[in-house]
Design an enzyme around this catalytic site. Structure first.
Site, PDB file in Angstrom:
ATOM      1  N   ASP A 242       0.858  -1.180   0.000  1.00  0.00           N
ATOM      2  CA  ASP A 242       0.000   0.000   0.000  1.00  0.00           C
ATOM      3  C   ASP A 242       0.898   1.235   0.000  1.00  0.00           C
ATOM      4  O   ASP A 242       1.483   1.586   1.023  1.00  0.00           O
ATOM      5  CB  ASP A 242      -0.895  -0.045   1.242  1.00  0.00           C
ATOM      6  CG  ASP A 242      -1.749   1.197   1.404  1.00  0.00           C
ATOM      7  OD1 ASP A 242      -1.647   2.126   0.575  1.00  0.00           O
ATOM      8  OD2 ASP A 242      -2.516   1.260   2.393  1.00  0.00           O
ATOM      9  N   GLN A 245       0.787   6.725   0.682  1.00  0.00           N
ATOM     10  CA  GLN A 245       1.495   7.895   1.194  1.00  0.00           C
ATOM     11  C   GLN A 245       2.962   7.951   0.776  1.00  0.00           C
ATOM     12  O   GLN A 245       3.642   8.932   1.054  1.00  0.00           O
ATOM     13  CB  GLN A 245       1.394   7.914   2.722  1.00  0.00           C
ATOM     14  CG  GLN A 245      -0.049   7.958   3.213  1.00  0.00           C
ATOM     15  CD  GLN A 245      -0.171   8.082   4.711  1.00  0.00           C
ATOM     16  OE1 GLN A 245       0.581   8.809   5.349  1.00  0.00           O
ATOM     17  NE2 GLN A 245      -1.137   7.384   5.291  1.00  0.00           N
ATOM     18  N   LYS A 271      -3.392   8.784  -2.615  1.00  0.00           N
ATOM     19  CA  LYS A 271      -3.177  10.183  -2.242  1.00  0.00           C
ATOM     20  C   LYS A 271      -2.214  10.938  -3.166  1.00  0.00           C
ATOM     21  O   LYS A 271      -2.541  11.982  -3.715  1.00  0.00           O
ATOM     22  CB  LYS A 271      -2.618  10.245  -0.820  1.00  0.00           C
ATOM     23  CG  LYS A 271      -3.563   9.868   0.297  1.00  0.00           C
ATOM     24  CD  LYS A 271      -2.782   9.860   1.605  1.00  0.00           C
ATOM     25  CE  LYS A 271      -3.635   9.498   2.802  1.00  0.00           C
ATOM     26  NZ  LYS A 271      -4.500  10.589   3.240  1.00  0.00           N
ATOM     27  N   ARG A 405       3.917  13.477  12.202  1.00  0.00           N
ATOM     28  CA  ARG A 405       4.181  13.106  10.809  1.00  0.00           C
ATOM     29  C   ARG A 405       4.292  14.398  10.014  1.00  0.00           C
ATOM     30  O   ARG A 405       3.316  15.130   9.853  1.00  0.00           O
ATOM     31  CB  ARG A 405       3.053  12.247  10.248  1.00  0.00           C
ATOM     32  CG  ARG A 405       3.159  10.792  10.599  1.00  0.00           C
ATOM     33  CD  ARG A 405       2.125   9.977   9.877  1.00  0.00           C
ATOM     34  NE  ARG A 405       0.778  10.295  10.292  1.00  0.00           N
ATOM     35  CZ  ARG A 405      -0.302  10.074   9.539  1.00  0.00           C
ATOM     36  NH1 ARG A 405      -0.184   9.601   8.318  1.00  0.00           N
ATOM     37  NH2 ARG A 405      -1.506  10.358   9.999  1.00  0.00           N
TER      38      ARG A 405
END
Length: 432
Positions: A242, A245, A271, A405
């Protein structure tokens, strides 16, 4: 809300609250790495719009792509495709290994992961799927059972049968109490021992982020993913990565799996492909796609293969290539990392700095020896930064507030980075 409009707090009464809380700053304009609220106040955005505005907010090429789509078609019946959709599929295939040549375009990362898991189950004829403790893959029905970051599964009933997790390779907080600051992948061996003990013999797939973002910006050690793929192969499992990001430049490469020395059987992106417009993609090879098709694979939605987001995604890929943003992310990421390391040397509350490129994590602790997390201080500093015009932490809910983050747009300037670090330094001092 139009530019210059005023904020009516009463309007919030009609919104369902979704767990983050609404900022009093109503954003009326966004350009590059800067936001403007309803009072004209500037806010430096070090979250890239929650990791989506990869090439900055309202990039002129994205605006032009939207205008181009408006001249053609914004949306079509799912059985039709506009020219941008096959063009995008071909573009992605040219960027990826030959074993990842088939794309399915959807609306979000969660939906792309749902499709990936459905394909893996259909292709293998099995149903059990394993993830990393701390992984985040979405909150829709099926994939929510494989989202282990935070406590977002609490009080929503049982997980989907056949979903399991293994310990994430967090060398700062070794999950099996084996090592400190240098993971030797013992956690992976222990994890698969646990899987084998629980499995009914129907293991289908393993899903993981190359860097666990919501789980604390956890960077697995070199060699972790090749070893993981081998364990999957031994059990007849497919490997799903995945990269919602981490793809398209943020880590200093087109794809983080390139840095991890592994090629997945199925790749999901979202994204960072849309530049702020909603799009997700499930990507696999010809053999898996053909097998799933032969078995009657169905994943039809109202917005599968939509032309508007495909047009925008092509523009994003153009900008990434033309402006060499992967290389720039590596350079600016190094500048950001050095600045954060300087803050760590200056402030005892910073226990660890980790990440790659323009995805950096900062873990806050009450004591560097015990490493007790300090979510309260993390939240206070996040709030202080916002007061000074810096949005720098994607999530500050619950215990997740103990790890920042930080993910500026890939075209952030050196001056913007330095200004953000200065604000962060002042905010840490003001909350001590």
């Amino acid at each position: 809300m139009a530019e210059g409009a005023t904020y009516d707090p009463a309007a919030a009464r009609h919104l369902v609250r979704y767990g983050m809380g609404l900022s009093p700053h109503v954003i009326v304009k966004a350009r590059g790495a800067t936001l403007w609220d309803q009072h004209g106040r500037e806010i430096l955005d070090f979250t890239s719009g929650q990791m989506c505005a990869t090439i900055g907010h309202n990039h002129p090429r994205i605006v032009a792509a939207i205008e181009k789509a408006c001249e053609g078609a914004l949306h079509l019946y799912s059985g039709f495709v506009g020219p941008a959709v096959p063009a995008l599929a071909g573009r992605l295939a040219s960027m990826l290994p030959p074993s990842l040549s088939k794309s399915l375009f959807l609306s979000t990362g969660g939906e792309a992961n749902e499709a990936a898991v459905r394909m893996a189950r259909l292709a293998t004829g099995r149903y059990e799927v394993v993830g990393l403790n701390g992984g985040w893959h979405g909150v829709t029905g099926g994939i929510a059972s494989l989202t282990f970051a935070g406590r977002h599964h609490v009080d929503y009933g049982p997980r989907k049968p056949g979903t399991m997790s293994i310990p994430a390779p967090n060398c700062y907080r070794c999950p099996v109490r084996h090592c400190r600051d240098a993971c030797d992948t013992t956690c992976l061996d222990v994890g698969f021992d646990m899987v084998d003990a629980q499995s009914s013999g129907s293991l289908a797939a393993f899903i993981a982020e190359p860097v666990l973002s919501s789980g604390g910006v956890i960077v697995p050690p070199r060699g972790y993913f090749p070893k993981l793929k081998e364990k999957c192969r031994e059990r007849g499992m497919l490997l799903i990565l995945d990269e919602a990001q981490t793809a398209f430049g943020r880590m200093g490469a087109n794809f983080a799996f390139e840095q991890a020395d592994v090629v997945p059987d199925i790749l999901t992106v979202s994204k960072t492909l849309g530049g702020g417009v909603a799009i997700g993609a499930t990507i696999t090879g010809e053999a898996i796609e053909q097998d799933c098709h032969d078995k009657g694979f169905v994943h039809v939605t109202s917005h599968v293969s939509d032309p508007l987001p495909a047009e925008v995604a092509l523009a994003v890929l153009d900008v990434l290539e033309e402006e060499d943003l992967a290389r720039r992310a590596a350079e600016m990421g190094q500048r950001l990392r050095e600045g954060l390391e300087t803050l760590k040397a200056r402030h005892e509350v910073i226990g660890d700095v980790r990440g790659h490129g323009l995805l950096q994590g900062v873990e806050l602790v009450k004591d560097r020896e015990t490493r007790e997390p300090d979510a309260g201080r993390g939240r206070a500093i996040t709030d202080a930064c916002m007061e000074c015009g810096l949005s720098m932490n994607i999530v500050s809910v619950g215990g997740m507030a103990a790890v920042w983050r930080i993910a500026p747009p890939l075209n952030v300037s050196a001056e913007e980075l330095d200004r953000g670090l200065e604000i962060l330094d002042d905010a840490i001092r003001s909350t001590s």
